[in-house]
Enzyme design. Structure first.
Site, PDB file in Angstrom:
ATOM      1  N   GLU A   1       0.839  -1.211   0.000  1.00  0.00           N
ATOM      2  CA  GLU A   1       0.000   0.000   0.000  1.00  0.00           C
ATOM      3  C   GLU A   1       0.871   1.257   0.000  1.00  0.00           C
ATOM      4  OE1 GLU A   1      -3.118   1.974  -0.684  1.00  0.00           O
ATOM      5  OE2 GLU A   1      -3.599  -0.066  -0.036  1.00  0.00           O
TER       6      GLU A   1
ATOM      7  N   TRP B   1      -4.624 -16.366   6.137  1.00  0.00           N
ATOM      8  CA  TRP B   1      -5.527 -16.370   7.287  1.00  0.00           C
ATOM      9  C   TRP B   1      -6.582 -17.464   7.164  1.00  0.00           C
ATOM     10  CZ3 TRP B   1      -5.739 -13.654  11.914  1.00  0.00           C
ATOM     11  CH2 TRP B   1      -4.682 -12.772  12.108  1.00  0.00           C
TER      12      TRP B   1
END
Length: 126
Positions: A73, A116
């Protein structure tokens, strides 16, 4: 020919570099809503990673995948800022650069989500 702005060495260089890095993190947090959201995701997910991770390697993968999202990002924001610095004019190359950087963020998010999901699957279905 050497760059006159690259004259600092040793501890002075390290201190200046740390200051620039902190300024960059501050600018990203205050000026980029996506970065801010991802920081809060990391803050909320950190205790979950220690609970969910089965050993230090899995915990490191869970947290590392979220850190990777922040890193990508930051690079995306840097590319966008550089493109906007050059011109706000619509241009195919500017669009391509911004789209490619955005795609990198998407891939980092998908990688993190996959890590995850695998940890959750192992914990609850395995």
């Amino acid at each position: 020919m050497s760059n006159p702005y690259k004259g600092k060495t040793g501890l002075t260089r390290i201190l200046h570099a740390a200051g620039y890095s902190l300024a960059g993190l501050r600018a990203a947090y205050t000026g980029e809503s996506a970065f801010r959201q991802e920081v809060w995701l990391l803050i909320v997910a950190t205790p979950l990673a220690f609970w969910l991770g089965q050993g230090w390697v899995q915990t490191a993968l869970l947290l590392g995948s979220l850190m990777l999202v922040l890193i990508v990002e930051l690079l995306n924001s840097g590319i966008e800022a550089a493109i906007d610095r050059v011109s706000f004019e619509l241009h195919d190359l500017s669009k391509r650069a911004k789209d490619l950087a955005s795609a990198a963020v998407l891939l980092s998010l998908l990688l993190s989500a996959g890590i995850w999901a695998a940890a959750l699957w192992q914990r609850f279905a395995g």
